[in-house]
Design a protein around this motif. Sequence first.
Motif, PDB file in Angstrom:
ATOM      1  N   GLU A 163      16.498   0.090   1.711  1.00  0.00           N
ATOM      2  CA  GLU A 163      15.616   0.047   2.902  1.00  0.00           C
ATOM      3  C   GLU A 163      14.276  -0.998   2.856  1.00  0.00           C
ATOM      4  OE1 GLU A 163      15.624   2.272   5.455  1.00  0.00           O
ATOM      5  OE2 GLU A 163      17.461   3.261   4.554  1.00  0.00           O
ATOM      6  N   VAL A 164      14.411  -1.593   1.669  1.00  0.00           N
ATOM      7  CA  VAL A 164      13.551  -2.934   1.706  1.00  0.00           C
ATOM      8  C   VAL A 164      14.321  -3.876   0.606  1.00  0.00           C
ATOM      9  CG1 VAL A 164      11.369  -1.570   1.642  1.00  0.00           C
ATOM     10  CG2 VAL A 164      12.498  -1.929  -0.475  1.00  0.00           C
ATOM     11  N   PRO A 165      14.114  -5.083   0.934  1.00  0.00           N
ATOM     12  CA  PRO A 165      14.934  -6.207   0.013  1.00  0.00           C
ATOM     13  C   PRO A 165      14.406  -6.114  -1.326  1.00  0.00           C
ATOM     14  CG  PRO A 165      13.327  -6.985   1.589  1.00  0.00           C
ATOM     15  CD  PRO A 165      13.311  -5.656   1.924  1.00  0.00           C
ATOM     16  N   ALA A 166      15.337  -5.939  -2.188  1.00  0.00           N
ATOM     17  CA  ALA A 166      14.916  -5.881  -3.683  1.00  0.00           C
ATOM     18  C   ALA A 166      16.204  -6.287  -4.393  1.00  0.00           C
ATOM     19  CB  ALA A 166      14.322  -4.209  -4.233  1.00  0.00           C
TER      20      ALA A 166
ATOM     21  N   LYS B 168       0.868  -1.244  -0.117  1.00  0.00           N
ATOM     22  CA  LYS B 168      -0.099  -0.055  -0.096  1.00  0.00           C
ATOM     23  C   LYS B 168       0.875   1.302  -0.124  1.00  0.00           C
ATOM     24  CE  LYS B 168      -3.839  -2.280   1.850  1.00  0.00           C
ATOM     25  NZ  LYS B 168      -4.446  -3.071   3.060  1.00  0.00           N
ATOM     26  N   LEU B 169       1.751   1.228  -0.865  1.00  0.00           N
ATOM     27  CA  LEU B 169       2.913   2.381  -1.154  1.00  0.00           C
ATOM     28  C   LEU B 169       2.741   2.940  -2.364  1.00  0.00           C
ATOM     29  CD1 LEU B 169       6.116   1.064   0.695  1.00  0.00           C
ATOM     30  CD2 LEU B 169       4.432   2.544   1.473  1.00  0.00           C
ATOM     31  N   HIS B 170       2.746   4.037  -2.991  1.00  0.00           N
ATOM     32  CA  HIS B 170       2.999   4.451  -4.224  1.00  0.00           C
ATOM     33  C   HIS B 170       4.313   3.973  -4.641  1.00  0.00           C
ATOM     34  CE1 HIS B 170       3.707   7.414  -7.620  1.00  0.00           C
ATOM     35  NE2 HIS B 170       2.332   7.555  -7.480  1.00  0.00           N
ATOM     36  N   ARG B 171       4.111   3.644  -5.993  1.00  0.00           N
ATOM     37  CA  ARG B 171       5.423   2.927  -6.892  1.00  0.00           C
ATOM     38  C   ARG B 171       6.577   3.710  -6.679  1.00  0.00           C
ATOM     39  NH1 ARG B 171       1.715   2.111 -11.699  1.00  0.00           N
ATOM     40  NH2 ARG B 171       2.624   4.251 -11.887  1.00  0.00           N
ATOM     41  N   GLU B 172       6.615   5.042  -6.629  1.00  0.00           N
ATOM     42  CA  GLU B 172       7.950   5.887  -6.584  1.00  0.00           C
ATOM     43  C   GLU B 172       8.207   5.974  -5.246  1.00  0.00           C
ATOM     44  OE1 GLU B 172       9.786   7.306  -9.072  1.00  0.00           O
ATOM     45  OE2 GLU B 172       8.295   6.325 -10.396  1.00  0.00           O
ATOM     46  N   THR B 173       7.711   5.879  -4.068  1.00  0.00           N
ATOM     47  CA  THR B 173       8.108   5.649  -2.989  1.00  0.00           C
ATOM     48  C   THR B 173       8.540   4.252  -2.686  1.00  0.00           C
ATOM     49  OG1 THR B 173       6.098   6.887  -1.891  1.00  0.00           O
ATOM     50  CG2 THR B 173       7.404   5.605  -0.481  1.00  0.00           C
ATOM     51  N   LEU B 174       8.313   3.305  -3.171  1.00  0.00           N
ATOM     52  CA  LEU B 174       8.962   1.845  -2.770  1.00  0.00           C
ATOM     53  C   LEU B 174      10.333   1.876  -3.804  1.00  0.00           C
ATOM     54  CD1 LEU B 174       8.888  -1.007  -1.727  1.00  0.00           C
ATOM     55  CD2 LEU B 174       7.476  -1.619  -3.797  1.00  0.00           C
ATOM     56  N   ARG B 175      10.120   2.538  -4.872  1.00  0.00           N
ATOM     57  CA  ARG B 175      11.523   2.525  -5.709  1.00  0.00           C
ATOM     58  C   ARG B 175      12.457   3.299  -5.114  1.00  0.00           C
ATOM     59  NH1 ARG B 175      10.959   2.359 -11.234  1.00  0.00           N
ATOM     60  NH2 ARG B 175       8.977   3.578 -11.221  1.00  0.00           N
ATOM     61  N   ARG B 176      12.222   4.459  -4.467  1.00  0.00           N
ATOM     62  CA  ARG B 176      13.174   5.187  -3.557  1.00  0.00           C
ATOM     63  C   ARG B 176      13.598   4.272  -2.363  1.00  0.00           C
ATOM     64  NH1 ARG B 176       9.914   9.388  -1.967  1.00  0.00           N
ATOM     65  NH2 ARG B 176       9.900   9.835  -4.051  1.00  0.00           N
ATOM     66  N   LEU B 177      12.754   3.684  -1.782  1.00  0.00           N
ATOM     67  CA  LEU B 177      13.311   2.551  -0.605  1.00  0.00           C
ATOM     68  C   LEU B 177      14.141   1.545  -1.076  1.00  0.00           C
ATOM     69  CD1 LEU B 177       9.727   2.424   1.299  1.00  0.00           C
ATOM     70  CD2 LEU B 177      11.847   3.591   1.904  1.00  0.00           C
ATOM     71  N   ALA B 178      13.927   0.971  -2.367  1.00  0.00           N
ATOM     72  CA  ALA B 178      14.671  -0.131  -3.002  1.00  0.00           C
ATOM     73  C   ALA B 178      15.937   0.650  -3.184  1.00  0.00           C
ATOM     74  CB  ALA B 178      13.882  -0.714  -4.006  1.00  0.00           C
ATOM     75  N   THR B 179      16.108   1.604  -3.624  1.00  0.00           N
ATOM     76  CA  THR B 179      17.332   2.273  -4.068  1.00  0.00           C
ATOM     77  C   THR B 179      18.166   2.618  -2.911  1.00  0.00           C
ATOM     78  OG1 THR B 179      16.163   3.513  -6.016  1.00  0.00           O
ATOM     79  CG2 THR B 179      18.234   4.399  -5.496  1.00  0.00           C
ATOM     80  N   TYR B 180      17.688   2.993  -1.900  1.00  0.00           N
ATOM     81  CA  TYR B 180      18.472   3.179  -0.840  1.00  0.00           C
ATOM     82  C   TYR B 180      18.583   2.217   0.183  1.00  0.00           C
ATOM     83  CZ  TYR B 180      18.128   8.124  -1.890  1.00  0.00           C
ATOM     84  OH  TYR B 180      18.237   9.098  -2.647  1.00  0.00           O
TER      85      TYR B 180
END
Length: 70
Positions: free
Chosen positions: A44-47, A30-42
């Motif tokens: 912060e989430v396993p990706a 339940k996140l915006h795609r850009e928010t999740l992309r940013r978290l992945a880039t930094y």
Amino acid sequence: MVWYNVGIMGHETLEEQEVLTLAEAAKLLKLHRETLRRLATYGEVPARKVGGVWRFIRSELLDRVSGTRE
């Protein structure tokens, strides 16, 4: 999409893992795609980036948000 992961340390067990696209993972969390992309880039989430696009293993995401995995 499903990935198969061969166990480490010589164990030959296969574990089925559901792999999600950025859109699928964002919907799950339940996140915006850009928010999740940013978290992945930094980190912060396993990706993982595969062929230039983000992929997420469902169980790893759920473990992270539930606090069972660091």
